[in-house]
Structure formats: structure tokens, C-alpha cells
Design a protein around this motif. Sequence first.
Motif, short mmCIF file in Angstrom:
data_model
loop_
_atom_site.label_atom_id
_atom_site.label_comp_id
_atom_site.label_asym_id
_atom_site.label_seq_id
_atom_site.Cartn_x
_atom_site.Cartn_y
_atom_site.Cartn_z
N ARG A 58 0.76 -1.24 -0.03
CA ARG A 58 -0.15 -0.01 0.01
C ARG A 58 0.75 1.13 -0.05
NH1 ARG A 58 -5.28 -0.70 1.19
NH2 ARG A 58 -5.93 -2.67 1.69
N HIS A 59 2.18 1.14 0.59
CA HIS A 59 2.79 2.21 0.65
C HIS A 59 4.13 2.17 -0.56
CE1 HIS A 59 0.56 3.92 3.60
NE2 HIS A 59 1.20 3.34 4.88
N LEU A 60 4.80 1.19 -0.40
CA LEU A 60 5.98 1.30 -1.23
C LEU A 60 5.57 1.02 -2.94
CD1 LEU A 60 8.89 -0.98 0.31
CD2 LEU A 60 8.57 1.56 0.18
N LEU A 61 4.83 -0.19 -3.08
CA LEU A 61 4.41 -0.47 -4.54
C LEU A 61 3.51 0.47 -5.15
CD1 LEU A 61 4.16 -4.08 -4.22
CD2 LEU A 61 6.11 -2.86 -5.38
N LYS A 169 -4.56 9.45 -7.04
CA LYS A 169 -5.93 9.29 -6.71
C LYS A 169 -6.53 7.80 -6.69
CE LYS A 169 -7.23 13.76 -6.23
NZ LYS A 169 -7.74 14.33 -5.01
N GLY A 170 -7.49 7.80 -6.05
CA GLY A 170 -8.44 6.39 -6.27
C GLY A 170 -9.20 6.40 -7.30
N THR A 188 -3.04 14.10 -18.95
CA THR A 188 -3.63 12.75 -19.28
C THR A 188 -3.85 11.98 -17.89
OG1 THR A 188 -3.15 10.73 -20.25
CG2 THR A 188 -1.20 11.76 -19.27
N ILE A 189 -4.44 11.12 -17.83
CA ILE A 189 -4.81 10.27 -16.77
C ILE A 189 -4.35 8.88 -16.85
CG2 ILE A 189 -6.58 9.58 -15.17
CD1 ILE A 189 -8.25 11.97 -15.87
N HIS A 190 -3.71 8.51 -15.84
CA HIS A 190 -3.09 7.07 -15.98
C HIS A 190 -3.87 6.15 -15.02
CE1 HIS A 190 0.52 8.78 -18.19
NE2 HIS A 190 0.57 9.79 -17.38
N ALA A 191 -4.09 4.86 -15.59
CA ALA A 191 -4.68 3.87 -14.86
C ALA A 191 -3.56 2.89 -14.27
CB ALA A 191 -5.68 3.12 -15.53
N LEU A 192 -3.44 3.04 -12.94
CA LEU A 192 -2.59 2.34 -12.52
C LEU A 192 -2.76 0.91 -11.91
CD1 LEU A 192 -0.90 5.21 -10.36
CD2 LEU A 192 0.03 4.52 -12.72
N GLN A 193 -1.89 -0.10 -12.19
CA GLN A 193 -2.30 -1.32 -11.51
C GLN A 193 -1.22 -1.53 -10.56
OE1 GLN A 193 -4.79 -3.39 -12.30
NE2 GLN A 193 -5.34 -1.92 -13.68
N LEU A 197 -2.84 -4.88 -4.81
CA LEU A 197 -3.88 -3.93 -4.25
C LEU A 197 -5.00 -3.88 -5.01
CD1 LEU A 197 -4.22 -1.62 -2.44
CD2 LEU A 197 -3.40 0.00 -3.92
N ASP A 198 -6.05 -4.49 -4.38
CA ASP A 198 -7.55 -4.80 -5.18
C ASP A 198 -8.30 -3.36 -5.09
OD1 ASP A 198 -9.42 -5.76 -6.37
OD2 ASP A 198 -10.54 -6.66 -4.68
N ALA A 199 -7.70 -2.18 -5.59
CA ALA A 199 -8.45 -0.98 -5.43
C ALA A 199 -8.13 -0.27 -6.70
CB ALA A 199 -8.21 -0.18 -4.27
#
Length: 214
Positions: A58-61, A169-170, A188-193, A197-199
Motif C-alpha cells: 500500500r505504500h512502497l508499491l 488518486k483512487g 493525461t490520466i494514467h490507470a495504475l495497476q 492492491l485490489d483497488a
Amino acid sequence: MSERDRLRARLDSGLSALGLVFEVAVVDRLLEYVTLLSRWNATYNLTAVRDPGEMVTRHLLDSLAIVPHVRGATLADLGSGAGLPGIPLAIVAPERAVTVVDSNGKKTRFLREAARSLKLENVRVLESRVEAVPGTFDCITARAFATLADMLTWGGHLLAADGTWLAMKGKVDPEELAGIPAAFEVRTIHALQVPGLDAERHLVELRRRTAAAG
């Protein structure tokens, strides 16, 4: 498997999923940061995340997921809290001057100790309100500490003319995007994986609006 080995395995797996490769010494320092944060958190309540393994995710990655989008020689992390994402970003890019900013004295004491004990010579800690921070920066990061409108109203003066603002952001709220000050625009808005993290996680990349852009 020891606790340290368990954390390293989780971090190594996550870095691989993100396509990031760092020297062993860098990975060691990232793990040292989690150990230090966990130790201080027991007394000072710096983060709601208690388990060191969850801190890796939740913090590092979460912080390192934005590495491909960070650019420039100087970076300011606003509302840094326990140093997120500023400290992990400083660890993996020691050539970049990173300023971590928070108005909470308890948190800045931890940040100073992290910079000292991890020997992060590229980190400067400021106990300050965002509005009072001097200078400008090539890149600014902010991890969901306020709305985009408030972030840019308070700290927009800190972004260099050709700089990049990275807001973590979430979910992305269209109304929030519509409320950003007229002097700025969404690039631009990047969707992060984020591995493990299931969020929903998004990175909103903003810049100053140029005269040509209206």
C-alpha cells in the motif's frame, strides 16, 4: 522464512510486476524504510496501515507505480505524511533533489529521521504549510491529501513553467477535474495497476496551461 525475507519476496514480486529493476542496495533501503516506518508507527500513529507486508503493497508499491511518469531534477512531495511517495522516489533516484513537505511536526520528525538513518542526502524536509513553501520544482507529487482544486490553489506557484504535477488518486471524479484552476490543465490520466492492491488507482498528470492552449 524470516519476516525480512517475506517482505523482500513481496517487494521483489511487486517490482517485477511493475517492470522496475533496482540494485540490491536500493531494494535493501526500501525495506529499511518500511522497518523504520513500522517501528515509529507503533508509537506515533503515522499511518493506518499496521502490517509491514501491507506497507510494502500500500505504500512502497503504490508509490513506485508512478516512477515511469516522474521527471525532472527537482521534486516536491506535498502533504507527504510519512514520506509517501517522496521517500521511496528519493531512494530509487538519488540523483534527484526531493523536498518532502508536511505541516505536522510529528510526521516531519519521522521524515528527518528517515532521511538521516537511510542516508538520503538528496532529501530535504520542510515542516510547512504548502502555501509557504519557497521555490519552484520540475515535478510535484501529491497523494490524495486534498482535492485537485485545493492542491493547485495552495501549491500551484511551486510548479515550474514546464513542470509536471502528479496527483495520485483512487477513483477520478469528473466534477473534481472540472474544478481545477484555469491556469492548469489535465495532460493525461494514467490507470495504475498496483500489484497486490485490489483497488482503483489513478495518476492525474497536470501542467500549466500555455498561452497557445488558451
